[in-house]
Write a protein that holds these residues in place. Structure first.
Motif, mmCIF file in Angstrom:
data_model
loop_
_atom_site.group_PDB
_atom_site.id
_atom_site.type_symbol
_atom_site.label_atom_id
_atom_site.label_comp_id
_atom_site.label_asym_id
_atom_site.label_seq_id
_atom_site.Cartn_x
_atom_site.Cartn_y
_atom_site.Cartn_z
ATOM 1 N N THR A 86 -18.769 36.143 -12.865
ATOM 2 C CA THR A 86 -18.447 34.736 -13.108
ATOM 3 C C THR A 86 -19.744 33.947 -13.118
ATOM 4 O O THR A 86 -20.449 33.880 -12.108
ATOM 5 N N VAL A 87 -20.081 33.363 -14.270
ATOM 6 C CA VAL A 87 -21.300 32.553 -14.401
ATOM 7 C C VAL A 87 -20.895 31.091 -14.229
ATOM 8 O O VAL A 87 -20.310 30.478 -15.130
ATOM 9 N N LEU A 88 -21.207 30.538 -13.076
ATOM 10 C CA LEU A 88 -20.748 29.184 -12.742
ATOM 11 C C LEU A 88 -21.505 28.105 -13.504
ATOM 12 O O LEU A 88 -20.989 26.997 -13.683
ATOM 13 N N THR A 89 -22.717 28.411 -13.944
ATOM 14 C CA THR A 89 -23.548 27.405 -14.605
ATOM 15 C C THR A 89 -23.708 27.691 -16.095
ATOM 16 O O THR A 89 -24.702 27.281 -16.705
ATOM 17 N N ASP A 90 -22.742 28.374 -16.675
ATOM 18 C CA ASP A 90 -22.828 28.707 -18.100
ATOM 19 C C ASP A 90 -22.659 27.470 -18.976
ATOM 20 O O ASP A 90 -23.162 27.431 -20.088
ATOM 21 N N ARG A 91 -21.938 26.460 -18.507
ATOM 22 C CA ARG A 91 -21.700 25.230 -19.263
ATOM 23 C C ARG A 91 -22.295 24.043 -18.502
ATOM 24 O O ARG A 91 -22.510 24.116 -17.291
ATOM 25 N N PRO A 92 -22.555 22.924 -19.173
ATOM 26 C CA PRO A 92 -23.170 21.780 -18.495
ATOM 27 C C PRO A 92 -22.208 21.005 -17.603
ATOM 28 O O PRO A 92 -22.611 20.013 -17.002
ATOM 29 N N PHE A 93 -20.947 21.426 -17.519
ATOM 30 C CA PHE A 93 -19.996 20.744 -16.642
ATOM 31 C C PHE A 93 -19.039 21.772 -16.051
ATOM 32 O O PHE A 93 -18.890 22.883 -16.565
ATOM 33 N N ARG A 94 -18.389 21.378 -14.965
ATOM 34 C CA ARG A 94 -17.509 22.285 -14.230
ATOM 35 C C ARG A 94 -16.389 21.463 -13.598
ATOM 36 O O ARG A 94 -16.619 20.362 -13.094
ATOM 37 N N ARG A 95 -15.158 22.006 -13.620
ATOM 38 C CA ARG A 95 -13.999 21.250 -13.143
ATOM 39 C C ARG A 95 -13.659 21.603 -11.702
ATOM 40 O O ARG A 95 -13.755 22.759 -11.290
ATOM 41 N N THR A 96 -13.242 20.596 -10.964
ATOM 42 C CA THR A 96 -12.741 20.767 -9.602
ATOM 43 C C THR A 96 -11.319 20.235 -9.541
ATOM 44 O O THR A 96 -11.037 19.143 -10.042
ATOM 45 N N ASP A 97 -10.410 20.999 -8.926
ATOM 46 C CA ASP A 97 -9.024 20.583 -8.725
ATOM 47 C C ASP A 97 -8.842 20.210 -7.258
ATOM 48 O O ASP A 97 -9.002 21.060 -6.371
ATOM 49 N N LEU A 98 -8.503 18.953 -7.005
ATOM 50 C CA LEU A 98 -8.365 18.447 -5.643
ATOM 51 C C LEU A 98 -6.941 17.953 -5.437
ATOM 52 O O LEU A 98 -6.468 17.073 -6.160
ATOM 53 N N GLU A 99 -6.260 18.519 -4.449
ATOM 54 C CA GLU A 99 -4.876 18.150 -4.172
ATOM 55 C C GLU A 99 -4.811 17.017 -3.149
ATOM 56 O O GLU A 99 -5.637 16.934 -2.250
ATOM 57 N N ILE A 100 -3.789 16.184 -3.282
ATOM 58 C CA ILE A 100 -3.512 15.132 -2.322
ATOM 59 C C ILE A 100 -2.001 14.931 -2.267
ATOM 60 O O ILE A 100 -1.332 14.932 -3.304
ATOM 61 N N GLY A 101 -1.460 14.800 -1.066
ATOM 62 C CA GLY A 101 -0.029 14.606 -0.886
ATOM 63 C C GLY A 101 0.286 13.178 -0.477
ATOM 64 O O GLY A 101 -0.437 12.573 0.317
ATOM 65 N N LEU A 102 1.379 12.625 -1.016
ATOM 66 C CA LEU A 102 1.798 11.259 -0.721
ATOM 67 C C LEU A 102 3.206 11.265 -0.143
ATOM 68 O O LEU A 102 4.019 12.141 -0.452
ATOM 69 N N ASP A 103 3.479 10.272 0.676
ATOM 70 C CA ASP A 103 4.782 10.156 1.322
ATOM 71 C C ASP A 103 5.889 10.015 0.273
ATOM 72 O O ASP A 103 5.677 9.472 -0.817
ATOM 73 N N TYR A 104 7.112 10.504 0.619
ATOM 74 C CA TYR A 104 8.226 10.465 -0.320
ATOM 75 C C TYR A 104 8.682 9.048 -0.641
ATOM 76 O O TYR A 104 9.355 8.822 -1.644
ATOM 77 N N ASN A 105 8.337 8.076 0.183
ATOM 78 C CA ASN A 105 8.703 6.683 -0.092
ATOM 79 C C ASN A 105 7.687 5.974 -0.986
ATOM 80 O O ASN A 105 7.825 4.780 -1.256
ATOM 81 N N THR A 106 6.699 6.698 -1.467
ATOM 82 C CA THR A 106 5.631 6.101 -2.273
ATOM 83 C C THR A 106 6.127 5.777 -3.677
ATOM 84 O O THR A 106 6.729 6.637 -4.334
ATOM 85 N N PRO A 107 5.891 4.560 -4.179
ATOM 86 C CA PRO A 107 6.163 4.276 -5.603
ATOM 87 C C PRO A 107 5.131 4.993 -6.469
ATOM 88 O O PRO A 107 3.951 4.633 -6.477
ATOM 89 N N LEU A 108 5.565 5.982 -7.195
ATOM 90 C CA LEU A 108 4.626 6.868 -7.886
ATOM 91 C C LEU A 108 3.788 6.180 -8.967
ATOM 92 O O LEU A 108 2.595 6.456 -9.073
ATOM 93 N N PRO A 109 4.353 5.309 -9.802
ATOM 94 C CA PRO A 109 3.484 4.642 -10.799
ATOM 95 C C PRO A 109 2.339 3.881 -10.152
ATOM 96 O O PRO A 109 1.190 3.944 -10.626
#
Length: 205
Positions: A86-109
């Protein structure tokens, strides 16, 4: 020694030498192919097997990488050539996936708009490719979202921007009154006198 014995001795010797130098020949040939194909270059950050780090040297016999903890790892070229890389620096950019959880009473929009503005203001998050914000599922205690953003590919930059994105998301949620819940377990206590599991011994009972 007769001529036949001498020829047989030379044949056995060549076989023994072949077995002794088998790994050396394999590493030599793999090194030549790596130098010709160039799947990675010096200063690239790669993952080979269980090792991850920056490539410091590519020689005929081995490839040397420096781990992020400062350790030098010498990997035989035969292993490098036959292993997934796996070549991590093969491209000039790299994606990160970051999870976050919100309360069920949260207005999603509203929540999506708050999170989107928070990520846009973080230094180091690239404008191109644009980041994505998705709702991915209903968890045990929260509605789960994922922020997919792009940074420059080197490990130090990825870690730095990830920290800043997490700080920005937490501060934005606090200002907007959005709750990031922690796991909750509800325990019900029953009166065992009202809930008997035994089988009656008679019709009257």
């Amino acid at each position: 020694l007769r001529l036949g014995d001498l020829i047989g001795l030379l044949g056995l010797g060549s076989v023994a030498i072949g077995f002794a130098f088998q790994d050396i020949f394999k590493n030599f040939l793999a090194g030549v192919l790596l130098l010709l194909n160039e799947p990675f270059q010096l200063n690239d950050q790669i993952i080979v097997g269980d090792f991850e780090g920056t490539v410091e040297e590519i020689s005929i016999r081995s490839t040397q990488i420096r781990t992020y903890q400062g350790e030098r790892v010498v990997i035989p070229n035969a292993i490098v050539f036959t292993s997934p890389i796996t070549v991590l620096t093969d491209r000039p950019f790299r994606r990160t996936d970051l999870e976050i959880g919100l309360d069920y009473n949260t207005p999603l929009p509203k929540a999506l708009e708050v999170l989107r503005e928070a990520v846009q203001g973080v230094e180091g998050v690239l404008a191109e490719p644009p980041f994505e914000l998705d709702i991915v599922g209903f968890g045990d205690s929260s509605i789960n979202c994922v922020v997919r953003y792009w940074t420059r590919p080197r490990k130090a930059e990825v870690r730095r921007v990830r920290t800043q994105v997490m700080i920005a998301l937490k501060q934005a949620c606090d200002r907007a009154g959005l709750v990031i819940p922690y796991p909750i377990r509800t325990v019900y206590l029953f009166d065992q006198q009202d809930f008997q599991d035994r089988i009656p011994t008679s019709r009257a009972a």
